[in-house]
Design an enzyme around this catalytic site. Structure first.
Site, PDB file in Angstrom:
ATOM      1  CB  SER A  92      -0.918   0.012   1.228  1.00  0.00           C
ATOM      2  OG  SER A  92      -1.569   1.256   1.361  1.00  0.00           O
ATOM      3  CE1 TYR A 121      -3.682  -2.369   5.739  1.00  0.00           C
ATOM      4  CE2 TYR A 121      -2.890  -0.283   4.852  1.00  0.00           C
ATOM      5  CZ  TYR A 121      -3.474  -1.513   4.672  1.00  0.00           C
ATOM      6  OH  TYR A 121      -3.842  -1.910   3.393  1.00  0.00           O
TER       7      TYR A 121
END
Length: 363
Positions: free
Chosen positions: A219, A232
């Site tokens: 990501s 995350y």
């Protein structure tokens, strides 16, 4: 019930318009060699001589675009080498977190096309079942479960040739608000599980004569970081580094194994349901089908690749080159650190879905 409001999605006619759409149009028109060479031919058809200024300018432009396309092909070949041979009827594709979202989409496509697909997930498959897809209930944060399921896959389906590490969760809390259990759950799911699956399935890929393909779903948050995504972001940064290091190792020991790194922006999946889009024009929400197309194209072509979308994701590394003051201004203007205020996640998505179903039944 979560009191946080859900931001409106595409509430105007111009909402689908984005810089990515404009670039896509340009790539298939003015920046495409075929179209570029049509222009001087059209001038010639109008009886303009080859040495006319308009014709010469068009020829120079077409030559420049053609050279750029050739340079891109050469760059890809030097960077990633020759592709491996891929026969879908012989491929056994393992997808973690494939019971919903992007993973399920890829699984269904390959299942319908004749490949053998194994989906690993702790949740039941969203659609119940799909043609050509075998579901295995597995918690990828448990290395013993992964090893047990790997043995079952090899016995039931054959030797795996493609591994897509897609499993992920989003806690969506600030670090001060997270418990130690939540921190561990996030890091084990988003990072440590990649080590477990790679250690388990990589030997099988290495045994295959035609090699194999490893796909890592990372990501842009791993490059940028964001408020309420400390866990995350740390995990995604870790798997990006893991992927690059593993690629370097395999190039020396197993050059027939291809690697694909996927670095998307905000995906339109339940994982990030409720997140406010920072900028719909410059940073549009990415549809899973668009990411799936790129991943499938890389696997089908037997090539290594780096997939980044939307457009800003391809240039995100340059963010860290900016002066610290400009980085702060960019973060404030983009709204990246406030986007999670409306986050409700997968559970919120399920709740909204259940409400809609109840309303439909009542109607």
């Amino acid at each position: 019930m979560d009191p946080r409001p859900i931001p409106p999605q595409r509430d105007s006619w111009f909402a689908p318009l984005s810089i990515d759409l404009l670039v896509k149009v340009l790539k298939t028109t003015f920046f495409h060699p075929f179209v570029a060479w049509i222009i001087p031919l059209c001038f010639r058809a109008q009886n303009l001589p080859w040495d006319a200024p308009k014709t010469l300018a068009a020829i120079v432009w077409a030559s420049f675009i053609s050279l750029c396309w050739v340079a891109n092909v050469v760059n890809q070949r030097i960077a990633y080498g020759l592709p491996r041979e891929v026969d879908l009827s012989e491929e056994v594709i393992v997808i973690t977190g494939g019971a919903s979202g992007l993973g399920l989409l890829i699984a269904e496509v390959y299942g319908m096309r004749g490949a053998t697909v194994a989906v690993l997930d702790v949740e039941e498959m969203e659609n119940g079942e799909a043609r050509g897809v075998t579901y295995y209930k597995c918690d990828v944060t448990d290395k013993e479960q992964v090893a047990k399921v790997a043995a079952q896959i090899e016995r039931d389906l054959g030797t795996p040739t493609v591994l897509i590490n897609n499993a992920a969760i989003v806690i969506g809390k600030s670090l001060l608000s997270m418990s130690f259990d939540e921190v561990e759950k996030s890091l084990f799911t988003n990072l440590i599980s990649h080590f477990y699956t790679l250690k388990t399935f990589l030997p099988a890929l290495a045994r295959n004569e035609n090699g194999g393909t490893i796909v890592t779903i990372s990501s842009v948050i791993g490059h940028l970081g964001a408020a309420r995504l400390t866990d995350y972001a740390a995990a995604k940064a870790g798997i990006t580094a893991l992927h690059k290091s593993l690629t370097a190792e395999l190039a020396q020991t197993h050059p027939n194994i291809r690697t694909v790194l996927v670095t998307p922006g905000q995906l339109s999946t339940p994982l990030f349901y409720g997140v406010q889009t920072p900028n719909a024009f410059l940073a549009p929400v990415v549809e899973p089908v668009d990411v799936a197309k790129e991943i499938i194209a890389a696997i089908d072509g037997g090539r290594s690749a780096s997939v980044s979308m939307p457009l800003y994701a391809r240039w995100v590394d340059w963010y860290n080159v900016l002066p610290a003051s400009l980085q702060r201004i960019a973060r404030r203007l983009s709204g990246i650190d406030t986007a999670m205020k409306t986050f409700v996640g997968r559970n919120g998505f399920k709740l909204q879905k259940e409400k809609k179903e109840v309303a439909i039944q009542a109607f």
